[in-house]
Design a protein around this motif. Sequence first.
Motif: not given
Lengths: 199, 199
Positions: B173-199
């Motif tokens: 859906t695309v439109g004109k917001a009446l109300k912003p989204a709620a704050p982000r629900g719970g972001q995972l730590p960078y190091e859990e999601v981004v790996k350097m060189e390999s898992f």
Amino acid sequence: MDTKTAIIERRSVKHYDPNHSMSETEIRELLELALLSPTSFNMQNWRFVVVTDPAKREALKAAAWNQAQVTDASITILLCARMDAHADGERYWVNAPQPAQDVLVPMLKGYYEGKANLQHDEAMRSIGIASQTLMLAAKSMGYDSCPMVGFDFEKAAEIIQLPENHVIGMMLTVGKALKPAAPRGGQLPYEEVVKMESF
Amino acid sequence: MDTKTAIIERRSVKHYDPNHSMSETEIRELLELALLSPTSFNMQNWRFVVVTDPAKREALKAAAWNQAQVTDASITILLCARMDAHADGERYWVNAPQPAQDVLVPMLKGYYEGKANLQHDEAMRSIGIASQTLMLAAKSMGYDSCPMVGFDFEKAAEIIQLPENHVIGMMLTVGKALKPAAPRGGQLPYEEVVKMESF
């Protein structure tokens, strides 16, 4: 860089300056932007493996029909996904009000649990979305990129030690362009691709 | 709007001004930007169905657990894909030099022909990439968006008269917001999601 400019000027670049390095700060900035990409129920199912090690990149190049951009670009990213990310539903809504958590967490788990095809689709969708974040963010940082599926996924999985229950969805190179992309190969007419109301 | 700002400020918005309409010019500008999204071998396998008709949108809302954004936003887009897009390989490289066409067209056809799972993965990847183009372009045009997979895909296919050999990958859906989204629900730590060189 303006968003529309980034969308218009982003092209799949094959020729990179092999002597250019991205700093750790730049790599982190790029990936932190990718982590703001939306995922279904905020489940952040993607995992990004950033490969800079020359030997690993040579191995990835060999697994990718020897395409030069895999080693010539500054970094090569493997966009992967965790298939059972839904199982950790609580973590993705920990900051939401309790009544919202009470609805969203069981809904997320119920939507994906036991549905391997749907989990796989979600992996590909999430990876697709995040890849465009990376490509446009890279462009805005003065870099170019090349998304790739032309490689041996099993060999790449060995090289990056992909854990069980994870899949690879794409390889993406990011670096300093030496030569622009060739002109677009042949765009389909707008009316063939965009339909109003229905097919 | 700056690319990084668009990436940072894009959120999945649920509350839209139901009285706001997008002009035909704006809709076309948005979709023309989507058509610049990369696809594998430039095969432009996506198809976009832009739904503005109130009755059709009511039907789509009913197929989407009655989520209000489907009718309250200004447009609802079904992101679809043609599964056998590779069969038309010649068209996607018509502007390339003949030696490049002679290599790329058979390579594209050979890569996808007869591989239903791969065609399906490519549909989901291409749709994912294009959806983020749409979401960021919308943001830069002063609009907000909400990507959705929580709907009955078969009912939606009937409503938009999806042809055989096509799939739906997402509703947006695309439109004109009446109300912003709620704050982000719970972001995972960078190091859990981004790996350097390999898992």
